[in-house]
Design a protein around this motif. Structure first.
Motif, PDB file in Angstrom:
ATOM      1  N   ARG A  44       0.847  -1.196   0.000  1.00  8.43           N
ATOM      2  CA  ARG A  44       0.000   0.000   0.000  1.00  8.43           C
ATOM      3  C   ARG A  44       0.886   1.250   0.000  1.00  8.43           C
ATOM      4  O   ARG A  44       1.964   1.258   0.605  1.00  8.43           O
ATOM      5  N   PHE A  45       0.417   2.282  -0.666  1.00 10.13           N
ATOM      6  CA  PHE A  45       1.170   3.528  -0.676  1.00 10.13           C
ATOM      7  C   PHE A  45       1.311   4.085   0.734  1.00 10.13           C
ATOM      8  O   PHE A  45       2.333   4.690   1.057  1.00 10.13           O
ATOM      9  N   THR A  47       1.697   2.370   3.452  1.00  8.78           N
ATOM     10  CA  THR A  47       2.783   1.607   4.070  1.00  8.78           C
ATOM     11  C   THR A  47       4.127   2.062   3.512  1.00  8.78           C
ATOM     12  O   THR A  47       5.089   2.250   4.262  1.00  8.78           O
ATOM     13  N   LEU A  48       4.194   2.257   2.201  1.00  5.65           N
ATOM     14  CA  LEU A  48       5.422   2.733   1.578  1.00  5.65           C
ATOM     15  C   LEU A  48       5.798   4.105   2.128  1.00  5.65           C
ATOM     16  O   LEU A  48       6.965   4.363   2.441  1.00  5.65           O
ATOM     17  N   GLU A  49       4.814   4.976   2.293  1.00  3.75           N
ATOM     18  CA  GLU A  49       5.065   6.299   2.858  1.00  3.75           C
ATOM     19  C   GLU A  49       5.587   6.178   4.291  1.00  3.75           C
ATOM     20  O   GLU A  49       6.558   6.849   4.663  1.00  3.75           O
ATOM     21  N   ALA A  50       4.965   5.322   5.092  1.00  3.48           N
ATOM     22  CA  ALA A  50       5.395   5.143   6.480  1.00  3.48           C
ATOM     23  C   ALA A  50       6.821   4.596   6.546  1.00  3.48           C
ATOM     24  O   ALA A  50       7.603   4.995   7.406  1.00  3.48           O
ATOM     25  N   LEU A  51       7.162   3.680   5.641  1.00  2.00           N
ATOM     26  CA  LEU A  51       8.525   3.158   5.573  1.00  2.00           C
ATOM     27  C   LEU A  51       9.507   4.275   5.243  1.00  2.00           C
ATOM     28  O   LEU A  51      10.581   4.376   5.850  1.00  2.00           O
ATOM     29  N   CYS A  52       9.148   5.113   4.285  1.00  2.40           N
ATOM     30  CA  CYS A  52      10.023   6.222   3.885  1.00  2.40           C
ATOM     31  C   CYS A  52      10.210   7.220   5.019  1.00  2.40           C
ATOM     32  O   CYS A  52      11.316   7.719   5.236  1.00  2.40           O
ATOM     33  N   VAL A  53       9.149   7.494   5.755  1.00  2.00           N
ATOM     34  CA  VAL A  53       9.252   8.416   6.892  1.00  2.00           C
ATOM     35  C   VAL A  53      10.150   7.806   7.965  1.00  2.00           C
ATOM     36  O   VAL A  53      11.067   8.457   8.469  1.00  2.00           O
ATOM     37  N   ALA A  54       9.911   6.544   8.305  1.00  5.51           N
ATOM     38  CA  ALA A  54      10.672   5.877   9.364  1.00  5.51           C
ATOM     39  C   ALA A  54      12.148   5.737   9.015  1.00  5.51           C
ATOM     40  O   ALA A  54      13.011   5.857   9.886  1.00  5.51           O
ATOM     41  N   ASP A  56      13.683   7.620   6.641  1.00  2.00           N
ATOM     42  CA  ASP A  56      14.160   8.876   6.076  1.00  2.00           C
ATOM     43  C   ASP A  56      14.778   8.647   4.698  1.00  2.00           C
ATOM     44  O   ASP A  56      15.962   8.907   4.466  1.00  2.00           O
ATOM     45  N   CYS A  57      13.941   8.113   3.791  1.00  2.00           N
ATOM     46  CA  CYS A  57      14.429   7.788   2.453  1.00  2.00           C
ATOM     47  C   CYS A  57      13.326   8.010   1.421  1.00  2.00           C
ATOM     48  O   CYS A  57      12.212   8.395   1.769  1.00  2.00           O
ATOM     49  N   GLN A  58      13.643   7.770   0.178  1.00  2.00           N
ATOM     50  CA  GLN A  58      12.708   7.870  -0.931  1.00  2.00           C
ATOM     51  C   GLN A  58      12.252   6.463  -1.328  1.00  2.00           C
ATOM     52  O   GLN A  58      12.972   5.488  -1.084  1.00  2.00           O
ATOM     53  N   PRO A  59      11.083   6.328  -1.978  1.00  2.00           N
ATOM     54  CA  PRO A  59      10.624   5.006  -2.413  1.00  2.00           C
ATOM     55  C   PRO A  59      11.661   4.272  -3.266  1.00  2.00           C
ATOM     56  O   PRO A  59      11.811   3.050  -3.137  1.00  2.00           O
ATOM     57  N   GLY A  60      12.402   5.001  -4.075  1.00  2.00           N
ATOM     58  CA  GLY A  60      13.427   4.381  -4.910  1.00  2.00           C
ATOM     59  C   GLY A  60      14.596   3.815  -4.120  1.00  2.00           C
ATOM     60  O   GLY A  60      15.363   3.006  -4.637  1.00  2.00           O
ATOM     61  N   ASP A  61      14.721   4.216  -2.858  1.00  2.00           N
ATOM     62  CA  ASP A  61      15.750   3.630  -1.998  1.00  2.00           C
ATOM     63  C   ASP A  61      15.322   2.255  -1.497  1.00  2.00           C
ATOM     64  O   ASP A  61      16.162   1.458  -1.079  1.00  2.00           O
ATOM     65  N   LEU A  62      14.015   1.993  -1.532  1.00  2.00           N
ATOM     66  CA  LEU A  62      13.475   0.737  -1.023  1.00  2.00           C
ATOM     67  C   LEU A  62      13.131  -0.256  -2.119  1.00  2.00           C
ATOM     68  O   LEU A  62      13.169  -1.466  -1.901  1.00  2.00           O
TER      69      LEU A  62
END
Length: 70
Positions: A44-45, A47-54, A56-62
């Protein structure tokens, strides 16, 4: 699977455990492991957003795409 999930790379860079990340994101460690190991069929976007916040990265880092060989 041509989409590679690099959550473990970001966890190592941030010196963070899966348990700590799961608490920050609000996802069970088991569900995070499914995503981290590339077995998830979708993310889910939110979840992806929460991962990026936690982390401190961009979606492309994950997430990254890699062509299948063969």
């Amino acid at each position: 699977m041509p989409i590679i999930v690099d959550i473990d790379v970001m966890l190592a860079r941030r010196k963070m455990s899966v348990g700590a990340l799961s608490e920050l994101v609000g996802v069970t460690p088991a569900n995070l492991a499914v995503l981290k190991n590339g077995r998830a069929k979708a993310v889910r976007f939110t979840t992806l957003e929460a991962l990026c916040v936690a982390l401190d990265c961009q979606p492309g880092d994950l997430l990254r795409w890699e062509a299948e060989s063969g």
